[in-house]
Scaffold this motif. Structure first.
Motif, PDB file in Angstrom:
ATOM      1  N   CYS A 269       5.293  32.735  41.560  1.00  0.00           N
ATOM      2  CA  CYS A 269       5.665  31.350  41.239  1.00  0.00           C
ATOM      3  C   CYS A 269       4.453  30.443  41.082  1.00  0.00           C
ATOM      4  O   CYS A 269       3.365  30.740  41.536  1.00  0.00           O
ATOM      5  N   GLU A 270       4.726  29.325  40.446  1.00  0.00           N
ATOM      6  CA  GLU A 270       3.768  28.228  40.328  1.00  0.00           C
ATOM      7  C   GLU A 270       4.430  26.958  40.804  1.00  0.00           C
ATOM      8  O   GLU A 270       5.556  26.706  40.385  1.00  0.00           O
ATOM      9  N   PRO A 271       3.797  26.140  41.612  1.00  0.00           N
ATOM     10  CA  PRO A 271       2.528  26.322  42.301  1.00  0.00           C
ATOM     11  C   PRO A 271       2.523  27.641  43.074  1.00  0.00           C
ATOM     12  O   PRO A 271       3.602  28.176  43.362  1.00  0.00           O
ATOM     13  N   PRO A 272       1.309  28.144  43.365  1.00  0.00           N
ATOM     14  CA  PRO A 272       1.212  29.499  43.907  1.00  0.00           C
ATOM     15  C   PRO A 272       2.115  29.761  45.112  1.00  0.00           C
ATOM     16  O   PRO A 272       2.027  29.093  46.130  1.00  0.00           O
ATOM     17  N   LEU A 273       2.999  30.692  44.920  1.00  0.00           N
ATOM     18  CA  LEU A 273       3.906  31.148  45.967  1.00  0.00           C
ATOM     19  C   LEU A 273       4.462  32.486  45.508  1.00  0.00           C
ATOM     20  O   LEU A 273       4.760  32.654  44.328  1.00  0.00           O
ATOM     21  N   ALA A 274       4.571  33.412  46.421  1.00  0.00           N
ATOM     22  CA  ALA A 274       5.204  34.691  46.094  1.00  0.00           C
ATOM     23  C   ALA A 274       6.499  34.771  46.887  1.00  0.00           C
ATOM     24  O   ALA A 274       6.483  34.652  48.114  1.00  0.00           O
ATOM     25  N   VAL A 275       7.597  34.928  46.181  1.00  0.00           N
ATOM     26  CA  VAL A 275       8.889  35.044  46.858  1.00  0.00           C
ATOM     27  C   VAL A 275       9.239  36.530  46.905  1.00  0.00           C
ATOM     28  O   VAL A 275       9.489  37.148  45.875  1.00  0.00           O
ATOM     29  N   HIS A 276       9.230  37.078  48.096  1.00  0.00           N
ATOM     30  CA  HIS A 276       9.527  38.502  48.263  1.00  0.00           C
ATOM     31  C   HIS A 276      11.000  38.648  48.612  1.00  0.00           C
ATOM     32  O   HIS A 276      11.460  38.114  49.620  1.00  0.00           O
ATOM     33  N   LEU A 277      11.703  39.363  47.774  1.00  0.00           N
ATOM     34  CA  LEU A 277      13.113  39.636  48.034  1.00  0.00           C
ATOM     35  C   LEU A 277      13.200  41.065  48.538  1.00  0.00           C
ATOM     36  O   LEU A 277      12.768  41.994  47.851  1.00  0.00           O
TER      37      LEU A 277
END
Lengths: 201, 263
Positions: free
Chosen positions: A129-137
């Protein structure tokens, strides 16, 4: 102490807790309106009800039960305050289609030969994602394999992560209908009880 | 000599008395000279090794610290009941801020709720192969359907390829037809291993789409099927197939312009 920590996490300084929750309520409502107007699919991860809702244009499409929502930060910067108060624009990993072999149309259904061939459903997925974020499912019922763990280990190191552990019964549904470019929003609005509402007013 | 012999034996080198023996004698002497200093050398080696190992460990720890994550469980925001010391003016200001924020939140929430169609609309769940006819948040009708298989077809005689996925997003019914005729696209022939006809009349198919079709654009439709036993499965080329009765109900309830949300 926990409330203060959460307030700091949300970047709300030292506002009294009831102001902080009113701000959170307003923030989530404002960002959801923005998401609904965007014409994109959007997810709302609700830490209060532990659900992940998929919506489009304000219409709730599906709700997936979560076992937990966890906020991950690199060990090196674990003490830094972190806010999750953005509307994140994310990209889902591409799907792996099953190749069709051209040939004559299938014969009428025969027992044992009438199985549905489905593209493989992953057991985990990462939305960048932006702004920097990682969504781990991550599916609650499935253990991550070595390759997946290695891939997570090798992921970008400087971004915060949100790990959503999806209830096993809902995981396949979620992964099967994961939109390619969803928006993502985290809500921590506590549904006000009559007592707390009275106090707030 | 004994030392020399030992060296020669150990090394398996030239026999004793050979010219090389001179060098051997020298190296033996050098070794004999060096021996008293060996504990110091050993200590230095240990120190160097220790420093190297520490540096390596620190390097690994640094690398891990940039790769490892700490996780905190996220819960709902807590509303503390503790009273906060403040003057009456400050308390009034806080109350006003809360009231303003709540009123802004309610306005935004009302706007979101207002975006849910008030007229009949269709929701298609491709994960569960279900179609819902809805009005506001009420489900008027629920039906099993078939959606895109997600399969990939490559043209063996060219570089074309097709992915049979039902498109996701917000669509509208742009046209409706009774007894629809399907003009078969190229992939329908490629999939069956047949030559793509030049004559368009050979592409016309009067049976496959069933009694009704609701067109969503780009060749995608909600239509009937000859394969009712496959309802509930993801087996189509991207269209949404319904059983006869469900199709008729959806056809009658959804006028042109009806919103179709596919996820």
């Amino acid at each position: 102490m926990k409330a203060l920590l959460l307030a700091v996490l949300l970047g709300q300084g030292e506002a009294p807790p009831d102001v902080a929750s009113a701000r959170e309520l307003e923030r989530v409502a404002r960002l959801e309106l923005e998401a609904a107007r965007s014409k994109e699919f959007y997810f709302v991860a609700d830490a209060a009800s532990l659900t992940l809702s998929l919506k489009l244009g304000g219409v709730p499409l599906a709700t997936y039960k979560l076992e937990s929502i966890e906020l991950g930060r690199p060990l090196a910067s674990a003490d830094e305050a972190l806010s999750l108060d953005e509307l994140y624009r994310c990209l889902a990993p591409p799907r792996a289609p099953l190749e069709i072999v051209p040939g004559p149309p299938p014969a009428p259904a025969t027992p044992g030969k009438d199985e549905e061939k489905k593209p493989p459903v992953p057991r985990s997925g990462v939305l960048g994602c932006e702004p920097p974020l990682a969504v781990h499912l991550v599916s609650a019922g499935k253990v991550l394999g070595f390759r997946e763990r290695l891939r997570l280990f090798g992921d970008r190191k400087d971004e915060p992560r949100v790990r959503l552990v999806v209830a096993e019964a809902d995981a396949d549904k979620l992964f099967s209908s994961l939109p390619a470019k969803p928006l993502f929003l985290v809500s921590r609005v506590l549904q006000a009880t009559p007592e707390s509402t009275a106090e707030a007013r | 000599m004994g030392e020399t012999m030992e060296t020669s034996d150990t090394m398996g080198a030239a026999p004793v008395g050979a010219p090389d023996d001179v060098d051997g004698a020298e190296s033996t002497a050098a070794a004999a000279e060096a021996r008293p200093a060996s504990p110091k050398v050993d200590r230095n080696r240990w120190i160097l090794g220790g420093v190297g190992a520490t540096l390596l460990t620190l390097l690994i720890l640094f690398f891990l610290s940039t790769r490892l994550y700490v996780y905190d469980r996220l819960g709902p925001m807590e509303i503390a009941n503790a009273s906060i010391e403040s003057t009456p003016e400050e308390a009034a200001a806080v109350k006003k801020e809360i009231k303003d924020l709540e009123s802004k939140a309610k306005r935004a929430q009302r706007s979101v709720v207002g975006m849910v169609p008030g007229s009949t609309y269709i929701v298609v769940d491709t994960a569960q192969n279900k179609l819902y006819l809805k009005k506001r948040d009420k489900v008027l009708h629920e039906a099993l359907c078939s959606t895109g298989s997600g399969g990939l077809l490559k043209d063996p005689n060219g570089d074309r390829q097709w992915v049979f996925e039902t498109p996701r997003g917000n669509f509208r019914v742009i046209r409706k037809a009774e007894d629809p005729v399907w003009t078969k696209p190229d992939w329908a022939f490629v999939e069956e291993g047949k030559a793509v006809p030049d004559n368009w009349s050979e592409r016309r198919d009067y049976d496959t789409l069933g009694n009704y079709a609701l067109y969503l654009g780009d060749g995608y439709m909600i239509h009937g099927t000859l394969y009712q036993r496959y309802l509930g499965r993801a087996i189509t080329h991207g269209c949404i197939r319904l059983g006869d009765e469900d199709l008729e109900r959806v056809y009658r309830a959804a006028p042109v312009g009806t919103q179709v949300l596919i996820f």
